[in-house]
Design an enzyme around this catalytic site. Structure first.
Site, short mmCIF file in Angstrom:
data_model
loop_
_atom_site.label_atom_id
_atom_site.label_comp_id
_atom_site.label_asym_id
_atom_site.label_seq_id
_atom_site.Cartn_x
_atom_site.Cartn_y
_atom_site.Cartn_z
N GLU A 53 37.42 -58.40 -1.45
CA GLU A 53 36.37 -57.45 -1.84
C GLU A 53 35.56 -57.18 -0.60
O GLU A 53 34.81 -58.04 -0.13
CB GLU A 53 35.51 -58.03 -2.97
CG GLU A 53 34.74 -56.95 -3.75
CD GLU A 53 33.45 -56.52 -3.10
OE1 GLU A 53 33.48 -55.54 -2.33
OE2 GLU A 53 32.42 -57.15 -3.34
N CYS A 103 27.58 -53.66 -1.27
CA CYS A 103 28.72 -52.79 -0.99
C CYS A 103 28.76 -51.58 -1.90
O CYS A 103 29.45 -50.60 -1.61
CB CYS A 103 30.03 -53.56 -1.10
SG CYS A 103 30.18 -54.92 0.06
N GLU A 117 29.50 -48.19 7.20
CA GLU A 117 28.59 -48.90 6.31
C GLU A 117 27.38 -49.44 7.10
O GLU A 117 27.54 -50.22 8.02
CB GLU A 117 29.31 -50.05 5.63
CG GLU A 117 28.51 -50.75 4.57
CD GLU A 117 29.31 -51.77 3.79
OE1 GLU A 117 29.06 -51.94 2.59
OE2 GLU A 117 30.20 -52.41 4.39
N LYS A 151 33.47 -71.71 0.83
CA LYS A 151 32.60 -71.74 2.00
C LYS A 151 31.56 -70.63 1.89
O LYS A 151 31.91 -69.45 1.83
CB LYS A 151 33.39 -71.54 3.30
CG LYS A 151 32.54 -71.74 4.56
CD LYS A 151 33.24 -71.26 5.82
CE LYS A 151 33.04 -69.80 6.08
NZ LYS A 151 31.62 -69.43 6.40
#
Length: 484
Positions: free
Chosen positions: A256, A290, A386, A178
């Site tokens: 991840e 990331c 982040e 997806k």
């Protein structure tokens, strides 16, 4: 006059289909802020159909000799090259990415990664057969895990899809993937490419399936009874939800997640070279990576000179239209992400100083200026959380011990870098930095042969490399009697 929206569809068992209940969601080009397509908003019936197709295709795909799976993957890689311009156009519209950079920085690595895993399919490793009990021989079999439910992110929709399907298919698994609800176009195109290759080579097209949808669709996939493994690249929150959902039937999980990469710059660094490389590694893809080099810790003796050079580099870094070959990055992916990045800037503490940027660019799309923020402390929100945008923060440290403590002092542990001419110091830092990757005097290069993945709240499991391939296999012990 209203332009008709393009209609994207799920790909299930070799057929493009609308959602069973007909629901759709609009897909927006982040460079314009305008919708250009609709995609299915898949519900339980769609997930059931995709999982059934993958489950039915699994036995034959599993039982192929590795050389046959390799042929398929090599053909897929060839087809990616042949249809590269279509993929580039889809990804650029998906994400607002500069066309030239998708062509140079994404297509070649993706093709290489598919070919790497095509080779890995024929390099299954295990301990040699042997007698560990008198009269018996033990054998280790390495097998595919089964159907894999995979959820890809919106920052690199094409490349992250490759990182997921290539090792899974090479190992003998079947796939239901997806894409993000904001970036489905390139993954739907990939389904067309893979489906045509499977068909040409006489394999079930149910080996690879794509369903579009939102978080609820992803949750349905992870909780479905068929998949043996759930793999996601996304936020920490999403990863925790997947791990919790998968735990209900003990699915294998591959995560991840986010990152907050420290970039530790010592006083003996070549400042001009470091600034040049760090700027690219921090602003590439609008910082939506990331591993992005967005948290700089610089020695106090060169702090002012470094910040000045970094601010100058930011002012010379360009964001803009997809067809402008001089831009380094395009827009943020969606309106919510733009709001998030703005929020970090608006909530900066009084002791922080914006050295460059700090504002939205233009009145169309989701562009944000390359930004540098200095004067920050270790417990500031923008240091700990982040941002996922083109924002580089700078802290000043006095000694190696302090730099290491601050570098490790976040909840993420995906990637890091050290900048120094002192070999012994580089070795000490690389040993003690608690991150899945440590670069020395560089930041962000990746190769198919080396693993990518983190520790702590950056998740677990590896992408790329033989380690990433192993994650999609299971180990079986077979013991036989020697007395007949």
């Amino acid at each position: 006059m209203t332009t008709a929206l393009r209609r994207l569809r799920n790909y299930i068992d070799g057929e493009f289909r609308d959602a069973a209940d007909g629901r759709t969601t609009e897909v927006v080009n982040p460079a314009t802020g305008e919708a250009y397509a609709t995609a299915p908003l898949s519900a339980p019936a769609d997930v059931d159909a995709a999982m059934a197709a993958a489950e039915a295709a699994f036995p034959a795909w599993r039982d192929l000799i590795p050389a046959e799976r390799q042929k398929v993957l090599l053909k897929i890689a060839d087809r990616f090259e042949e249809r590269a311009e279509e993929l580039i156009a889809a990804e650029s519209e998906n994400c607002g990415k500069p066309i030239a950079l998708v062509r140079s920085e994404e297509i070649p690595p993706m093709v290489d990664q598919i070919r790497f895993f095509a080779g890995a399919a024929r390099m299954l490793e295990g301990r040699s057969a042997g007698e560990y009990m008198e009269g018996f021989t033990s054998i280790i079999r390495r097998e595919p895990v089964g159907v894999c439910a995979q959820v890809a992110p919106w920052n690199y929709p094409m490349m992250m899809a490759v990182w997921k399907f290539a090792p899974a298919l090479a190992a003998g698994n079947t796939v239901v993937i997806k894409p993000s609800d904001t970036t489905p176009a390139s993954t739907v195109l990939i389904a067309d490419i893979i489906g045509s290759v499977l068909d040409e080579l006489g394999h079930s097209r149910g080996v690879f399936n794509v369903i579009c949808g939102d978080r609820e669709t992803g949750r349905l996939m992870v909780e479905h009874k068929v998949p043996a493994m759930a793999s996601i690249t996304g936020s920490v929150r999403a990863g925790m939800q997947v791990a919790e959902s998968a735990s209900k039937d003990l699915k294998r999980v591959h995560l991840e997640l986010g990152g907050k990469a420290p970039v530790v710059v010592f006083e003996d660094t070549d400042i001009a070279k470091a600034v040049e490389d760090i700027s690219v590694a921090g602003y590439f893809n609008a910082g939506q990576d990331c591993t992005a080099a967005t948290r700089v810790l610089v020695h106090e003796s060169i702090h002012d000179e470094f910040v000045s050079a970094l601010a100058k580099a930011a002012s010379e870094t360009k964001t803009g239209a997809v067809d402008d070959e001089d831009v380094l990055y395009g827009p943020l992916n969606n309106a919510n992400q733009l709001k998030q990045v703005k929020g970090f800037i608006e909530r900066l503490p009084a002791h922080a100083k914006i050295e460059a940027g700090g504002e939205q660019v233009g009145d169309k799309g989701y562009f944000f200026a390359p930004t540098v923020v200095s004067g920050l402390k270790q417990d500031d929100e923008i240091v700990q959380q982040e941002v996922f945008g083109p924002v580089i923060t700078v802290q000043s440290f006095s000694e190696e011990k302090q730099a290491l403590e601050w570098a490790n002092g976040v909840e993420y542990a995906l990637a890091s870098s050290v900048w120094t001419k002192d070999h012994a110091r580089a070795m000490r830092m690389s040993k003690s930095l608690d991150f899945g990757c440590v670069w020395i005097n560089t930041h962000i290069p990746l190769v198919a042969e080396m693993p990518h993945g983190g520790f702590k709240k950056s998740g677990y499991g590896k992408d790329l490399s033989a380690y990433g391939f192993d994650d999609y296999t299971r180990i079986k012990h077979v013991m036989t009697s020697l007395d007949g």
